[in-house]
Design a protein around this motif. Structure first.
Motif, PDB file in Angstrom:
ATOM      1  N   SER A 197       0.810  -1.210   0.000  1.00  0.00           N
ATOM      2  CA  SER A 197       0.000   0.000   0.000  1.00  0.00           C
ATOM      3  C   SER A 197       0.842   1.258   0.000  1.00  0.00           C
TER       4      SER A 197
ATOM      5  N   ASN B  96      -6.183   7.198   3.257  1.00  0.00           N
ATOM      6  CA  ASN B  96      -7.175   6.131   3.280  1.00  0.00           C
ATOM      7  C   ASN B  96      -6.803   5.170   2.170  1.00  0.00           C
ATOM      8  N   VAL B  97      -6.571   3.910   2.508  1.00  0.00           N
ATOM      9  CA  VAL B  97      -6.093   2.914   1.552  1.00  0.00           C
ATOM     10  C   VAL B  97      -7.137   1.815   1.400  1.00  0.00           C
ATOM     11  N   ASN B  98      -7.389   1.439   0.149  1.00  0.00           N
ATOM     12  CA  ASN B  98      -8.318   0.347  -0.125  1.00  0.00           C
ATOM     13  C   ASN B  98      -7.647  -0.615  -1.094  1.00  0.00           C
TER      14      ASN B  98
ATOM     15  N   GLY C 183     -10.730  -4.012  -1.913  1.00  0.00           N
ATOM     16  CA  GLY C 183     -11.822  -4.273  -0.991  1.00  0.00           C
ATOM     17  C   GLY C 183     -11.487  -5.238   0.133  1.00  0.00           C
TER      18      GLY C 183
ATOM     19  N   LYS D 160      -8.768  -2.312   4.222  1.00  0.00           N
ATOM     20  CA  LYS D 160      -9.029  -0.877   4.244  1.00  0.00           C
ATOM     21  C   LYS D 160      -8.343  -0.283   5.465  1.00  0.00           C
TER      22      LYS D 160
ATOM     23  N   ASP E  10      -6.932   3.512   7.312  1.00  0.00           N
ATOM     24  CA  ASP E  10      -6.816   4.966   7.281  1.00  0.00           C
ATOM     25  C   ASP E  10      -6.019   5.427   8.491  1.00  0.00           C
TER      26      ASP E  10
ATOM     27  N   TYR F 142      -5.024  11.910  -4.824  1.00  0.00           N
ATOM     28  CA  TYR F 142      -5.059  10.459  -4.628  1.00  0.00           C
ATOM     29  C   TYR F 142      -4.117   9.774  -5.606  1.00  0.00           C
TER      30      TYR F 142
ATOM     31  N   LYS G 267      -3.300   5.805  -7.521  1.00  0.00           N
ATOM     32  CA  LYS G 267      -3.714   4.437  -7.820  1.00  0.00           C
ATOM     33  C   LYS G 267      -2.476   3.693  -8.287  1.00  0.00           C
TER      34      LYS G 267
ATOM     35  N   THR H 126      -4.430  -0.598  -6.242  1.00  0.00           N
ATOM     36  CA  THR H 126      -4.590  -0.117  -4.876  1.00  0.00           C
ATOM     37  C   THR H 126      -4.804   1.392  -4.924  1.00  0.00           C
ATOM     38  N   THR H 127      -5.788   1.884  -4.214  1.00  0.00           N
ATOM     39  CA  THR H 127      -6.086   3.314  -4.197  1.00  0.00           C
ATOM     40  C   THR H 127      -5.704   3.925  -2.865  1.00  0.00           C
TER      41      THR H 127
ATOM     42  N   ASN I   9      -6.196   7.508  -1.021  1.00  0.00           N
ATOM     43  CA  ASN I   9      -6.775   8.843  -0.990  1.00  0.00           C
ATOM     44  C   ASN I   9      -6.027   9.688   0.032  1.00  0.00           C
TER      45      ASN I   9
END
Length: 210
Positions: free
Chosen positions: A11, A55-57, A60, A63, A65, A165, A167, A175-176, A178
């Motif tokens: 991440s 904030n990492v996702n 899914g 997650k 933050d 953000y 990606k 992985t995103t 924000n």
């Protein structure tokens, strides 16, 4: 915990929140896209220091933050369960669930075996970008021989140059990350001092190496 560390290294391989694996050697790039990238990079990782919330996702599955602070080789991050202080000489990992404090020599602990898979060297990529009324949208594509992160997209505010953000694509998934509450400069060294009194009841695990 092992799986968690691997995913966290993934991440934050661009924002070296945990792995510290971001490097760049370009001092005067000719490409306009690279200039945009380096300007924001220096806002984040320059000697003035910076702080931000993230904030990492990860597809899914994970997650996360929290908030992070940088200054030179110093680093601190705070999440709901995990916290870390790195004053440049010592690194402390706090697990508030297990009530442990683990001591590391910065850059020398076991995560390094995973870092090589997800490391990011800014000179290993081809850069392009497009502009909207409010943002720069950067695209970084790895050269053929590069392993780990293959593609990266960064959205940057055109006026402030603040990152909005990221990606990151590794293997087959994105992985995103924000980013909010970004501040550059004004970071005191006191931020990176481990508050030992707050964790005096925790078990101490010493993983330092010479």
């Amino acid at each position: 915990m092992k799986t968690r560390k691997i995913l966290l290294c993934l991440s934050f391989s661009l924002l070296p929140m945990l792995c510290g694996s971001f490097t760049t050697n370009s001092s005067s790039p000719n490409d306009e896209s690279r200039k945009i990238f380096d300007y924001t990079y220096n806002m984040v990782f320059g000697p003035q220091g910076s702080s931000l919330s993230y904030n990492v996702n990860i597809i899914g599955v994970l997650k996360v933050d929290g908030s992070i602070w940088y200054k030179n080789k110093k680093r601190k991050f705070v999440e709901a369960r995990y916290k870390s202080w790195n004053d440049g000489t010592h690194e402390y990992w706090v697990d508030t669930k297990k009530k442990t404090v683990t001591l590391y020599t910065p850059g020398k602990y076991k995560k390094d075996r995973y870092e090589s898979k997800f490391s990011f060297n800014a000179d290993d990529y081809n850069y392009s970008h497009k502009e909207t009324k409010t943002t720069y949208e950067l695209t970084l594509d790895a050269r053929r021989e590069v392993k780990g992160i293959k593609h990266l997209k960064a959205v940057i505010d055109r006026r402030t140059r603040v990152p909005k953000y990221l990606k990151i694509k590794v293997l087959w998934f994105w992985t995103t990350i924000n980013i909010t509450n970004f501040h550059s400069g004004g970071i005191s060294d006191d931020v990176f001092r481990f508050p030992a009194e707050q964790y005096k009841s925790y078990q101490v695990i010493d993983e330092r190496v010479g």
